[in-house]
Design a protein around this motif. Sequence first.
Motif, PDB file in Angstrom:
ATOM      1  N   ASN A 126       0.826  -1.203   0.000  1.00  0.00           N
ATOM      2  CA  ASN A 126       0.000   0.000   0.000  1.00  0.00           C
ATOM      3  C   ASN A 126       0.865   1.259   0.000  1.00  0.00           C
ATOM      4  O   ASN A 126       0.483   2.270  -0.593  1.00  0.00           O
ATOM      5  CB  ASN A 126      -0.970   0.002   1.177  1.00  0.00           C
ATOM      6  N   ALA A 130       0.481   4.030  -2.750  1.00  0.00           N
ATOM      7  CA  ALA A 130       0.276   5.443  -2.396  1.00  0.00           C
ATOM      8  C   ALA A 130       1.300   6.324  -3.098  1.00  0.00           C
ATOM      9  O   ALA A 130       0.960   7.397  -3.607  1.00  0.00           O
ATOM     10  CB  ALA A 130       0.366   5.625  -0.882  1.00  0.00           C
ATOM     11  N   GLY A 133       0.315   7.183  -6.457  1.00  0.00           N
ATOM     12  CA  GLY A 133      -0.843   8.055  -6.627  1.00  0.00           C
ATOM     13  C   GLY A 133      -2.179   7.483  -6.201  1.00  0.00           C
ATOM     14  O   GLY A 133      -3.207   8.118  -6.418  1.00  0.00           O
ATOM     15  N   ALA A 134      -2.203   6.311  -5.573  1.00  0.00           N
ATOM     16  CA  ALA A 134      -3.480   5.747  -5.126  1.00  0.00           C
ATOM     17  C   ALA A 134      -4.096   6.633  -4.044  1.00  0.00           C
ATOM     18  O   ALA A 134      -3.389   7.166  -3.189  1.00  0.00           O
ATOM     19  CB  ALA A 134      -3.278   4.329  -4.595  1.00  0.00           C
ATOM     20  N   SER A 135      -5.397   6.761  -4.072  1.00  0.00           N
ATOM     21  CA  SER A 135      -6.102   7.569  -3.069  1.00  0.00           C
ATOM     22  C   SER A 135      -6.297   6.752  -1.790  1.00  0.00           C
ATOM     23  O   SER A 135      -6.155   5.526  -1.791  1.00  0.00           O
ATOM     24  CB  SER A 135      -7.466   7.990  -3.602  1.00  0.00           C
ATOM     25  N   LEU A 136      -6.646   7.429  -0.713  1.00  0.00           N
ATOM     26  CA  LEU A 136      -6.931   6.740   0.542  1.00  0.00           C
ATOM     27  C   LEU A 136      -8.066   5.739   0.336  1.00  0.00           C
ATOM     28  O   LEU A 136      -8.001   4.611   0.834  1.00  0.00           O
ATOM     29  CB  LEU A 136      -7.302   7.752   1.631  1.00  0.00           C
ATOM     30  N   HIS A 137      -9.079   6.124  -0.416  1.00  0.00           N
ATOM     31  CA  HIS A 137     -10.199   5.231  -0.727  1.00  0.00           C
ATOM     32  C   HIS A 137      -9.683   3.961  -1.415  1.00  0.00           C
ATOM     33  O   HIS A 137     -10.063   2.846  -1.065  1.00  0.00           O
ATOM     34  CB  HIS A 137     -11.203   5.972  -1.617  1.00  0.00           C
ATOM     35  N   ASP A 138      -8.808   4.121  -2.408  1.00  0.00           N
ATOM     36  CA  ASP A 138      -8.231   2.973  -3.119  1.00  0.00           C
ATOM     37  C   ASP A 138      -7.417   2.087  -2.176  1.00  0.00           C
ATOM     38  O   ASP A 138      -7.495   0.862  -2.236  1.00  0.00           O
ATOM     39  CB  ASP A 138      -7.320   3.431  -4.259  1.00  0.00           C
ATOM     40  N   GLN A 147     -15.591   0.714   4.128  1.00  0.00           N
ATOM     41  CA  GLN A 147     -15.629   2.170   4.080  1.00  0.00           C
ATOM     42  C   GLN A 147     -17.044   2.624   4.358  1.00  0.00           C
ATOM     43  O   GLN A 147     -17.969   2.206   3.676  1.00  0.00           O
ATOM     44  CB  GLN A 147     -15.154   2.644   2.716  1.00  0.00           C
ATOM     45  N   THR A 149     -19.569   5.805   4.685  1.00  0.00           N
ATOM     46  CA  THR A 149     -19.636   7.171   4.186  1.00  0.00           C
ATOM     47  C   THR A 149     -20.631   8.019   4.957  1.00  0.00           C
ATOM     48  O   THR A 149     -20.611   9.220   4.855  1.00  0.00           O
ATOM     49  CB  THR A 149     -20.026   7.189   2.696  1.00  0.00           C
TER      50      THR A 149
END
Length: 168
Positions: A126, A130, A133-138, A147, A149
Amino acid sequence: MILLATFASLRWGEVAALRRMDLDLKAGTVSVRQQHVELDTGELLVGPPKSHGGLRTVAIPEAIIPALRQRLDPFTEPAPVALVFTGANGGILRRSNFRRAVKWSETTKKIGVPGLPFHDLGHTGNTIAASAGASLHDLMARMGHEQRTRHDDLPASRRRRTRASPTR
């Protein structure tokens, strides 16, 4: 096994439970559908991942697909339900047998990360994702974290209690 655990952020029980049908090397994905759990008694259980978020399909880097092909063809039975990684006698792979067979403590020391827990391989993957460029969501999805929301989706014990502010 180590490449998948790292680059697909899989837990021990998830990678140990992978079947041939869980790998789609043409699409470059691995699907987590079940896990192995070893109880203190030594009994092995097969069941779903620990949370709904644990059921997932994760992209795997093209760079590790040749190594996976090399592993599958000679070492995995052709049936779709065949385990990808097995113990010495073809049964379910146990963590203790794996650690002994690959000399985990010695190996991690040699590569400069003494005492590295298998669990940390997914965190390493991870970190790499990251930095790409992976997002926190990814990142959360890759690791199988649920997750939420909406505040209402949280269990009551985890909801933040707030008081209405007085109006002036």
